[in-house]
Design a protein around this motif. Structure first.
Motif, PDB file in Angstrom:
ATOM      1  N   ARG A   1       0.806  -1.223   0.000  1.00 56.59           N
ATOM      2  CA  ARG A   1       0.000   0.000   0.000  1.00 56.59           C
ATOM      3  C   ARG A   1       0.837   1.269   0.000  1.00 56.59           C
ATOM      4  O   ARG A   1       0.393   2.318  -0.458  1.00 56.59           O
ATOM      5  N   SER A   2       2.036   1.195   0.538  1.00 57.04           N
ATOM      6  CA  SER A   2       2.887   2.389   0.582  1.00 57.04           C
ATOM      7  C   SER A   2       4.354   1.991   0.572  1.00 57.04           C
ATOM      8  O   SER A   2       4.718   0.876   0.944  1.00 57.04           O
ATOM      9  N   VAL A   3       5.176   2.928   0.133  1.00 58.31           N
ATOM     10  CA  VAL A   3       6.618   2.689   0.020  1.00 58.31           C
ATOM     11  C   VAL A   3       7.353   3.978   0.395  1.00 58.31           C
ATOM     12  O   VAL A   3       6.900   5.080   0.076  1.00 58.31           O
ATOM     13  N   ARG A   4       8.472   3.818   1.051  1.00 64.61           N
ATOM     14  CA  ARG A   4       9.378   4.944   1.317  1.00 64.61           C
ATOM     15  C   ARG A   4      10.793   4.487   1.023  1.00 64.61           C
ATOM     16  O   ARG A   4      11.232   3.449   1.528  1.00 64.61           O
ATOM     17  N   TYR A   5      11.502   5.237   0.176  1.00 68.06           N
ATOM     18  CA  TYR A   5      12.908   4.929  -0.033  1.00 68.06           C
ATOM     19  C   TYR A   5      13.694   6.211  -0.235  1.00 68.06           C
ATOM     20  O   TYR A   5      13.145   7.253  -0.602  1.00 68.06           O
ATOM     21  N   GLU A   6      14.978   6.140   0.048  1.00 66.95           N
ATOM     22  CA  GLU A   6      15.836   7.315  -0.070  1.00 66.95           C
ATOM     23  C   GLU A   6      17.235   6.903  -0.490  1.00 66.95           C
ATOM     24  O   GLU A   6      17.617   5.733  -0.385  1.00 66.95           O
ATOM     25  N   GLY A   7      17.973   7.878  -0.984  1.00 72.70           N
ATOM     26  CA  GLY A   7      19.311   7.580  -1.452  1.00 72.70           C
ATOM     27  C   GLY A   7      19.936   8.781  -2.120  1.00 72.70           C
ATOM     28  O   GLY A   7      19.719   9.926  -1.709  1.00 72.70           O
ATOM     29  N   ARG A   8      20.707   8.507  -3.173  1.00 72.82           N
ATOM     30  CA  ARG A   8      21.484   9.543  -3.853  1.00 72.82           C
ATOM     31  C   ARG A   8      21.170   9.499  -5.343  1.00 72.82           C
ATOM     32  O   ARG A   8      21.127   8.419  -5.948  1.00 72.82           O
ATOM     33  N   LEU A   9      20.952  10.670  -5.929  1.00 75.02           N
ATOM     34  CA  LEU A   9      20.613  10.789  -7.339  1.00 75.02           C
ATOM     35  C   LEU A   9      21.677  11.596  -8.051  1.00 75.02           C
ATOM     36  O   LEU A   9      22.032  12.695  -7.610  1.00 75.02           O
ATOM     37  N   ALA A  10      22.207  11.058  -9.142  1.00 70.12           N
ATOM     38  CA  ALA A  10      23.211  11.766  -9.947  1.00 70.12           C
ATOM     39  C   ALA A  10      22.618  12.048 -11.318  1.00 70.12           C
ATOM     40  O   ALA A  10      22.087  11.147 -11.973  1.00 70.12           O
ATOM     41  N   SER A  11      22.697  13.299 -11.753  1.00 73.39           N
ATOM     42  CA  SER A  11      22.183  13.702 -13.062  1.00 73.39           C
ATOM     43  C   SER A  11      23.173  14.675 -13.687  1.00 73.39           C
ATOM     44  O   SER A  11      24.125  15.111 -13.038  1.00 73.39           O
ATOM     45  N   PRO A  12      22.966  15.035 -14.964  1.00 72.60           N
ATOM     46  CA  PRO A  12      23.881  15.993 -15.599  1.00 72.60           C
ATOM     47  C   PRO A  12      23.956  17.337 -14.887  1.00 72.60           C
ATOM     48  O   PRO A  12      24.931  18.079 -15.049  1.00 72.60           O
ATOM     49  N   THR A  13      22.935  17.672 -14.081  1.00 69.29           N
ATOM     50  CA  THR A  13      22.935  18.961 -13.380  1.00 69.29           C
ATOM     51  C   THR A  13      23.567  18.897 -11.995  1.00 69.29           C
ATOM     52  O   THR A  13      23.714  19.923 -11.339  1.00 69.29           O
ATOM     53  N   GLY A  14      23.927  17.701 -11.531  1.00 72.17           N
ATOM     54  CA  GLY A  14      24.564  17.585 -10.222  1.00 72.17           C
ATOM     55  C   GLY A  14      24.125  16.335  -9.487  1.00 72.17           C
ATOM     56  O   GLY A  14      23.439  15.468 -10.040  1.00 72.17           O
TER      57      GLY A  14
END
Length: 202
Positions: A1-14
């Motif tokens: 029914r629900s989800v929570r996740y977190e971490g690190r995101l890398a993209s061309p902007t940073g």
């Protein structure tokens, strides 16, 4: 029914820290933040989509999202990817299955013609059936765009296998790489977290 996740995101902007909250059937939140700026919240509640820009001085601004950003956000903030949704809905009719090699592994390639006229392609590890790759088409207003997702670092979370690393390509160009550090299933989210603000509901 629900989800929570977190971490690190890398993209061309940073690079950014991120957190995602998802609540069935159609509520979601993506929060990104970095050391040099405030945080950005992308919010979804049914057909309502908006962003909340929070500055370092504590001020914030709410802006309603229009197409095509709304379509993109709906696609991103899903508890189940398209292949899992098909499986849960019993949508096996019309599936085509073949055997291929992907990244040196024996795999199954599954294709399915979707209701909107596009085609879903998915690659699964033949031994584990872990999802390794999907290709989908999304129309964001300027003609169809092809989105490819590569899934890696699969781990079991509360009895469900979830990838902890993904790479997203848009029309063959790398859009972002995400690494999940924490994953929780059914953490007990409440609907009020996704309440539509007055600036959007008016």
């Amino acid at each position: 029914r629900s989800v929570r996740y977190e971490g690190r995101l890398a993209s061309p902007t940073g690079e950014y820290d991120f957190m995602v909250l998802l609540l069935m059937p159609d509520k979601g939140m993506l929060v990104t933040s970095s050391e040099n700026s405030g945080s950005l919240k992308l919010m979804l509640n049914g057909e309502a989509a908006w962003k909340v820009i929070e500055q370092q001085d504590g001020s914030q601004r709410v802006v309603a999202l229009e197409e095509p950003m709304k379509t993109s956000l709906k696609w991103s903030l899903r508890i189940h990817n398209s292949l899992r949704s098909l499986a849960l809905e019993g949508g096996s009719e019309g599936l085509a299955l073949s055997e291929i090699e992907f990244n040196g592994k024996s795999c199954y390639e599954v294709t399915k013609a979707m209701k909107d006229g596009s085609t879903l392609e998915a690659v699964l590890d033949k031994k584990t059936l872990y999802l390794l790759k999907t290709i989908e088409t999304l129309d964001l207003g300027e003609g169809p765009d092809e989105f490819t997702v590569i899934y890696d670092d699969h781990r079991i979370v509360s009895g469900i296998v979830e990838p902890h690393k993904t790479r997203l390509y848009r029309n063959g160009k790398l859009d972002n790489e995400a690494t999940v550090s924490s994953y929780r299933i059914n953490p007990g989210l409440i609907s009020s977290l996704f309440e539509v603000p007055d600036e959007v509901s008016q």
